[in-house]
Design an enzyme around this catalytic site. Structure first.
Site, PDB file in Angstrom:
ATOM      1  N   SER A  27      33.405  41.567  33.833  1.00  0.00           N
ATOM      2  CA  SER A  27      34.732  41.834  34.375  1.00  0.00           C
ATOM      3  C   SER A  27      35.130  40.707  35.324  1.00  0.00           C
ATOM      4  CB  SER A  27      34.725  43.158  35.126  1.00  0.00           C
ATOM      5  OG  SER A  27      33.939  43.020  36.299  1.00  0.00           O
ATOM      6  N   LYS A  28      36.327  40.799  35.814  1.00  0.00           N
ATOM      7  CA  LYS A  28      36.874  39.817  36.754  1.00  0.00           C
ATOM      8  C   LYS A  28      35.910  39.596  37.916  1.00  0.00           C
ATOM      9  CE  LYS A  28      41.230  38.726  35.615  1.00  0.00           C
ATOM     10  NZ  LYS A  28      41.683  37.363  35.538  1.00  0.00           N
ATOM     11  N   ARG A  29      35.342  40.707  38.330  1.00  0.00           N
ATOM     12  CA  ARG A  29      34.412  40.684  39.458  1.00  0.00           C
ATOM     13  C   ARG A  29      33.276  39.669  39.233  1.00  0.00           C
ATOM     14  NH1 ARG A  29      30.017  44.063  39.599  1.00  0.00           N
ATOM     15  NH2 ARG A  29      30.703  45.089  37.697  1.00  0.00           N
ATOM     16  N   GLY A  79      33.636  36.892  37.765  1.00  0.00           N
ATOM     17  CA  GLY A  79      34.201  35.567  37.557  1.00  0.00           C
ATOM     18  C   GLY A  79      34.520  35.341  36.091  1.00  0.00           C
TER      19      GLY A  79
END
Ligand code: GLU
Length: 460
Positions: A237-239, A241
């Site tokens: 996920s975005k978390r 990167g």
């Protein structure tokens, strides 16, 4: 048989690295077999689909080096084509009209759930012979017994009992064909022989196979690649990167590095790590795709990028770095960019980083920020060395060899320790106490700028 693959992104966002990897696999498979790689824009979700995302996806494909064959197919333009196939299924008795309301179907599902069965439509309208009427959906008459079996290129043998599936909707009440219907029609009409996609679609495959069979069409080969996981083995996920391909491009990654990285993250050839695109085309035949999910490793990606950067010819590196220099608001007018870049190419991990390191060379002398160590190095003793060297280079014709000799001879004859000469000079020239050799810095800056900066240091 000509191999035809396709990539079918939904333009509801930029091309993500997961989608990018699927596209690379499909492209490689087609190129390996000398076949075709087609592109289809699945833009039926009119609320979320945007032209800017289609443009962005295409730009990322081009940046990655993935060219496609033929025209683009837009699903939004093919409603009538899909419906013609639904009509065929109605005519052949493989599909039927159903008038059950959403609430009724939900109630049927509830009943199944209560019995511990899979929630499904109970087939109420299956044998009623209903005609067309507004608001009626069309459903597929799924066989009552048997299994849907296929040999997945990645996951191997997969078998699903038809009792797991229900009479799926092919055309909604508003006349729009459903996703699975559209995909089957498109893949058939585009001549697709190999459907390679993310394994979030693996549950759609038995349904799609049933549609192929009902239409009497040959079923293509399917392959479902596992999702990319984050370094902590959770869904990426975005978390973590995890980002869009275009963001890596903006960060100064080289497409060769990203392609190499993504391919290895789902495919292997012994324990080889570095693969050029041509080599990949030669080697990638659809075998050796990993069936278990791989974890995204940002450090490895940076390492690969450093490798490719180091091996980029200087002239190409100059061209690639220019946009990043521009982004920093710096001018390259009259600068020896090639000489400056050659000093940092080996060590930079990406183009953005490289451009950043060129700052002291491209900035106006008065804008160069001096680090504290550099300021300290320009003390009385340091100025003495700067003054002496300055006197020598005024009459030196600037070439790497000449400058190296001047500095070398000065250190020899003056008996001053090299470091005591080098550090103040480097500090005066680029504001950093450590870095490349003095003669190389001078050459990269050029004679006028070198003299200007040394003179300026003497006034500090
Ligand atoms: N449009 C789908 C997606 O973006 C791909 C469907 C497919 O490959 O069959 O996930």
């Amino acid at each position: 048989m000509k191999v035809v693959t396709r990539f079918a992104p939904s333009p509801t966002g930029h091309l993500h690295i997961g989608g990018g990897r699927t596209a690379i696999f499909c492209w490689l498979l087609a190129r390996h077999f000398g076949g075709e790689f087609r592109l289809r824009i699945e833009d039926t979700d009119t609320e979320r689909s945007k032209q800017e995302y289609t443009d962005s996806i295409l730009a990322s494909m081009k940046w990655l080096g993935l060219d496609w064959d033929g025209d683009l197919t837009y699903q939004s333009q093919r409603k009538d084509v899909y419906n013609a196939y639904v009509d065929k299924l109605l005519a052949s008795g493989h599909a039927y009209y159903c008038e059950c309301s959403v609430e009724e179907v939900e109630a049927m599902r509830e009943v199944a759930r209560a019995k511990g069965e899979k929630p499904r439509y109970n087939g109420k309208c299956r044998e009623r012979g209903l005609e067309y009427a507004e608001g009626r959906v069309v459903r597929l008459k799924v066989p009552t017994e048997g299994r849907v079996v296929f040999n997945d290129m990645v996951k191997g043998h997969i078998a699903v009992d038809v009792s797991e599936l229900d009479d799926m909707v092919l055309r909604r009440a508003d006349g729009m064909p459903t996703y699975n219907m559209a995909v089957v029609v498109d893949d058939y009409e585009m001549g697709v022989t190999h459907v390679l996609r993310g394994d979030d679609h693996v549950s759609n495959t038995p349904k799609q196979i049933l549609i192929y069979q009902a239409l009497g069409l040959e079923v293509p080969t399917f392959g479902h690649v596992p999702m990319i996981l984050g370094p902590d083995k959770q869904k990426l996920s975005k978390r973590h990167g995890a980002r869009a391909v275009v963001e890596y491009q903006q960060d100064g990654l080289l497409p060769e590095a990203l392609v190499n990285y993504l391919v290895r993250l789902g495919w292997s050839h012994g324990d080889q790590e570095i693969f050029g695109l041509e080599e990949l085309v030669k080697l990638f035949d659809g075998n050796n795709l990993n069936s278990s999910a791989a974890a995204f490793d940002p450090d490895k990606l940076q390492w690969l990028n450093g490798y490719y950067l180091k091996n980029t010819p200087l002239a190409k590196a100059v061209e690639l770095t220019k946009p990043f220099i521009e982004e920093l608001g710096l001018s390259i007018e009259g600068k020896n960019l090639e000489a400056a870049i050659s000093l940092y190419l080996e060590r930079a991990s990406n183009l953005k980083d490289l451009a950043e390191q060129l700052k002291p060379y491209l900035q106006n002398a008065y804008d160069v920020i001096m680090e504290e160590k550099a300021v300290k190095a320009i003390d009385e003793q340091g100025k003495e060395q700067i003054k002496n060297v300055l006197a020598l280079i005024r009459d030196t014709e600037f070439s790497v060899e000449n400058l190296e000799k001047v500095i070398h001879d000065y250190v020899e004859t003056s008996g001053v320790k090299f470091k005591l000469v080098g550090t103040p000079l480097r500090s005066a020239l680029i504001g950093l106490a450590g870095g490349p050799s003095i003669h190389l810095i001078m050459f990269a800056l050029g004679k006028d700028e070198t003299i200007k900066r040394l003179e300026k240091a003497l006034t500090m």
